[in-house]
Design a protein around this motif. Structure first.
Motif, PDB file in Angstrom:
ATOM      1  N   VAL A  42       1.924  -8.775 -13.488  1.00  0.00           N
ATOM      2  CA  VAL A  42       1.334  -7.867 -14.482  1.00  0.00           C
ATOM      3  C   VAL A  42      -0.179  -7.823 -14.313  1.00  0.00           C
ATOM      4  CG1 VAL A  42       0.896  -7.569 -16.949  1.00  0.00           C
ATOM      5  CG2 VAL A  42       3.207  -8.063 -16.158  1.00  0.00           C
ATOM      6  N   LEU A  43      -0.796  -8.982 -14.162  1.00  0.00           N
ATOM      7  CA  LEU A  43      -2.253  -9.041 -13.988  1.00  0.00           C
ATOM      8  C   LEU A  43      -2.684  -8.379 -12.685  1.00  0.00           C
ATOM      9  CD1 LEU A  43      -2.986 -12.625 -15.325  1.00  0.00           C
ATOM     10  CD2 LEU A  43      -3.442 -10.442 -16.446  1.00  0.00           C
ATOM     11  N   LEU A  44      -1.957  -8.646 -11.604  1.00  0.00           N
ATOM     12  CA  LEU A  44      -2.296  -8.011 -10.325  1.00  0.00           C
ATOM     13  C   LEU A  44      -2.125  -6.494 -10.396  1.00  0.00           C
ATOM     14  CD1 LEU A  44      -0.738 -10.518  -7.759  1.00  0.00           C
ATOM     15  CD2 LEU A  44      -3.161 -10.142  -8.269  1.00  0.00           C
ATOM     16  N   GLY A  45      -1.103  -6.041 -11.098  1.00  0.00           N
ATOM     17  CA  GLY A  45      -0.913  -4.608 -11.278  1.00  0.00           C
ATOM     18  C   GLY A  45      -2.053  -3.973 -12.053  1.00  0.00           C
ATOM     19  N   ALA A  46      -2.531  -4.679 -13.082  1.00  0.00           N
ATOM     20  CA  ALA A  46      -3.654  -4.155 -13.869  1.00  0.00           C
ATOM     21  C   ALA A  46      -4.922  -4.081 -13.027  1.00  0.00           C
ATOM     22  CB  ALA A  46      -3.887  -5.034 -15.098  1.00  0.00           C
ATOM     23  N   VAL A  47      -5.171  -5.103 -12.229  1.00  0.00           N
ATOM     24  CA  VAL A  47      -6.354  -5.096 -11.350  1.00  0.00           C
ATOM     25  C   VAL A  47      -6.223  -3.986 -10.308  1.00  0.00           C
ATOM     26  CG1 VAL A  47      -7.595  -6.425  -9.599  1.00  0.00           C
ATOM     27  CG2 VAL A  47      -6.936  -7.513 -11.744  1.00  0.00           C
ATOM     28  N   ALA A  48      -5.035  -3.835  -9.739  1.00  0.00           N
ATOM     29  CA  ALA A  48      -4.821  -2.777  -8.742  1.00  0.00           C
ATOM     30  C   ALA A  48      -5.029  -1.398  -9.355  1.00  0.00           C
ATOM     31  CB  ALA A  48      -3.416  -2.894  -8.147  1.00  0.00           C
TER      32      ALA A  48
END
Length: 137
Positions: free
Chosen positions: A21-27
């Motif tokens: 979820v965090l990586l998706g938000a950063v991406a």
């Protein structure tokens, strides 16, 4: 419908799902930051990488700030001020802001419609149910 969406949002228990979820938000933020890059290339404006980061942070902060003081167009106003601080000519700055605004609207609508469709939510039926609830209330 809003209540159903709020009830359906659950923070994942798995550490890997949280990380995703965090990586998706950063991406998503990195992709949205590139919209200014593409818009700049289209109108002949090339800025330093940290200038694009400054644009995103400044425009985002102005959007949040404008919500508190109830001024519409906070993102546009903040972006225009940031471009002015960076020395970008007004015409090119406005074209870049318009491009970024249009891309965000197009992406939100298209991805949102796909997610609603995948979830089995029919917008027409939801609207009819809302109208029926308003009439009976």
């Amino acid at each position: 419908m809003r209540g159903a969406l709020c009830d359906g949002v659950v923070w994942p228990r798995s550490r890997w799902h949280r990380l995703n979820v965090l990586l998706g938000a950063v991406a998503a933020k990195l992709i949205s930051a590139t919209h200014y890059v593409w818009a700049g290339l289209a109108v002949g404006v090339v800025l330093a990488p940290f200038d694009y980061l400054f644009l995103m942070v400044f425009a985002g902060f102005s959007l949040v700030l404008s919500r508190f003081v109830r001024v519409p167009g906070g993102f546009v106003i903040g972006s225009a001020l940031a471009f002015d601080l960076l020395g970008v000519p007004v015409e090119q700055a406005l074209l870049m802001i318009l491009f970024n605004w249009m891309m965000s609207i197009i992406l939100v609508v298209s991805v949102g419609l796909i997610v609603l469709w995948q979830s089995g939510i029919d917008i027409r039926r939801a609207r009819q149910e809302a109208e029926a609830a308003d009439v009976s209330a």
